[in-house]
Design an enzyme around this catalytic site. Sequence first.
Site, short mmCIF file in Angstrom:
data_model
loop_
_atom_site.label_atom_id
_atom_site.label_comp_id
_atom_site.label_asym_id
_atom_site.label_seq_id
_atom_site.Cartn_x
_atom_site.Cartn_y
_atom_site.Cartn_z
N LYS A 201 -14.17 -7.60 41.81
CA LYS A 201 -14.45 -8.35 43.03
C LYS A 201 -14.97 -9.77 42.70
O LYS A 201 -14.50 -10.78 43.24
CB LYS A 201 -15.49 -7.59 43.87
CG LYS A 201 -16.14 -8.39 44.97
CD LYS A 201 -15.19 -8.70 46.09
CE LYS A 201 -15.70 -9.83 46.95
NZ LYS A 201 -14.91 -10.03 48.13
N CYS A 255 -19.05 -16.54 49.67
CA CYS A 255 -18.42 -15.72 48.63
C CYS A 255 -18.05 -16.56 47.42
O CYS A 255 -18.60 -16.40 46.33
CB CYS A 255 -17.17 -15.07 49.20
SG CYS A 255 -17.51 -14.31 50.77
N1 SAJ Z 1 -11.02 -24.20 49.62
C1 SAJ Z 1 -10.60 -25.37 49.01
N2 SAJ Z 1 -9.31 -25.46 48.56
C2 SAJ Z 1 -8.42 -24.44 48.70
C3 SAJ Z 1 -8.87 -23.24 49.30
C4 SAJ Z 1 -10.17 -23.14 49.74
O1 SAJ Z 1 -11.37 -26.33 48.86
O2 SAJ Z 1 -7.27 -24.60 48.28
C5 SAJ Z 1 -12.40 -24.07 50.13
C6 SAJ Z 1 -12.46 -23.76 51.63
O3 SAJ Z 1 -12.31 -24.93 52.40
C7 SAJ Z 1 -13.84 -23.12 51.75
C8 SAJ Z 1 -13.98 -22.40 50.41
O4 SAJ Z 1 -13.02 -22.95 49.54
O5 SAJ Z 1 -14.87 -24.07 51.87
C9 SAJ Z 1 -13.76 -20.89 50.49
O6 SAJ Z 1 -12.72 -20.58 51.40
P1 SAJ Z 1 -11.56 -19.55 51.11
O7 SAJ Z 1 -10.66 -19.56 52.28
O8 SAJ Z 1 -10.93 -19.86 49.79
O9 SAJ Z 1 -12.28 -18.17 50.90
P2 SAJ Z 1 -13.41 -17.34 51.73
O10 SAJ Z 1 -14.74 -17.65 51.14
O11 SAJ Z 1 -13.24 -17.51 53.19
O12 SAJ Z 1 -12.98 -15.84 51.34
C10 SAJ Z 1 -12.95 -15.46 49.97
C11 SAJ Z 1 -11.61 -14.75 49.69
N3 SAJ Z 1 -11.45 -14.55 48.25
C12 SAJ Z 1 -10.32 -14.89 47.61
O13 SAJ Z 1 -9.38 -15.41 48.16
C13 SAJ Z 1 -10.25 -14.57 46.16
C14 SAJ Z 1 -11.58 -13.41 50.44
O14 SAJ Z 1 -10.41 -12.70 50.09
C15 SAJ Z 1 -12.83 -12.58 50.09
O15 SAJ Z 1 -12.84 -11.36 50.82
C16 SAJ Z 1 -14.06 -13.37 50.50
O16 SAJ Z 1 -14.05 -14.59 49.73
C17 SAJ Z 1 -15.30 -12.54 50.21
O17 SAJ Z 1 -15.90 -12.03 51.18
O18 SAJ Z 1 -15.64 -12.34 49.03
#
Ligand code: SAJ
Length: 406
Positions: A201, A255
């Site tokens: 995870k 996360c």
């Molecule tokens: N972000 C970027 N660039 C990207 C993608 C995201 O800067 O290309 C930023 C987003 O804007 C945000 C942050 O990263 O601020 C996190 O957003 P996210 O959409 O990547 O992820 P979370 O935190 O909403 O959800 C993550 C997910 N993990 C993965 O994709 C590996 C989700 O599947 C998990 O269930 C969740 O964390 C968790 O609860 O752990």
Amino acid sequence: MINVIGLGYIGLPTALMFAKSGIEVIGTDLNEKLVDSLSKGILIFEEEGLEALFKDAIDNGIKFTTNYQKTDTYIIAVPTPYINASKKLDPKYVILAVNQVLDICEKGAVLIIESTISPGSIDKYVRPEIEKRGVIIGKDVHLVHAPERIIPGNMIYELEYNSRTVGADDPKIGERVKNLYSSFCKSEIVVTDIRCAEMSKVVENTFRDVNIAFANELAKICRADNMDVYEIIRIANKHPRVNILQPGPGVGGHCISVDPWFLVGDYPDLTNLILAARKINDSMPTHVLSRIRDIMREHNITDISRIGIYGLSYKENVDDTRESPTLQLLERMDEHLAFGVKVYDPYIKERIVDHQYMNFEDFLNEIEILVIIIAHDHIKNHLDRVKNKLILDTKNICEFAGVYKL
Ligand code: SAJ
């Protein structure tokens, strides 16, 4: 009957999915206001498809209460905050929930912990807590760690279609829990041991953090020499084995910006790449500030109150502000005694920062520089209304000329 403990972003949709698939579910939360609201059929956060799912679950008899229930299966989805100074996990809510379950559960009950925990936490915190009560693990109770993987904004779909991990001491119990989740999960469910489930995870979220950090570092390199980072990533990603994520104003949420610290905290001598990635992502709000400064200088603007930040949540189309890039940015501004910047986010209905506007039009009327931090659909649909502003677009959503990028 399943007793789901903790009715937040993860526990609630999970409880509703089980109920929708015909399993008897009681959801327990210590927050009376939340339980009251759910019992009256009122949700307290927004998520695509959640209303319809909630209705189905209510039709199937889901109940909400502040009391723990006597049963043989518990799903624990309580918060696992991290301690900012030490970067370590604070297991207090998990420990509390486990103890309250032990007070009441049937002999042989299965305790499924869904909350994200740092690798080794079950051995370090949960087992000793159970054993000190004279309860025998594997006989009186069974332990399972089934970390969730759903992404806010697409939770309901992902609950059904994401693959899942079930870590159990006893493979037979693992299979039982796998069968339980397959009542709504249509994808593969891998049964493994608890250490593997914990670690995988955290590794998944760390992978994404490192990948985003790579994109953010590229953005800085490209800025230094006036190259188009988005075009470069777009082209590089045409390679069949390259998949770079997108740069942005910072990494928020509870996360991705937190889990890698668990590894850094536990393995400080072994986590060079992971630590560097964290630092790069944490530096992005400062990078945004320096971009704002560039624009102010270029246009002879000195009044900070003419700057408007669009977006307060941690990412697009959600109302969760935990670790949000805008909050990080405002903190940095405060440190530099720069107050007065205006803020607007259509998803945030309560005032949580100074100079926060509740009306888009009023917000736009007061600003000269618009800084797009979060690419909600709302702003994407209203780009024609902001064209007359100086725009810093940190999410690459504006295609018209004259827009400043990261
Ligand atoms: N972000 C970027 N660039 C990207 C993608 C995201 O800067 O290309 C930023 C987003 O804007 C945000 C942050 O990263 O601020 C996190 O957003 P996210 O959409 O990547 O992820 P979370 O935190 O909403 O959800 C993550 C997910 N993990 C993965 O994709 C590996 C989700 O599947 C998990 O269930 C969740 O964390 C968790 O609860 O752990």
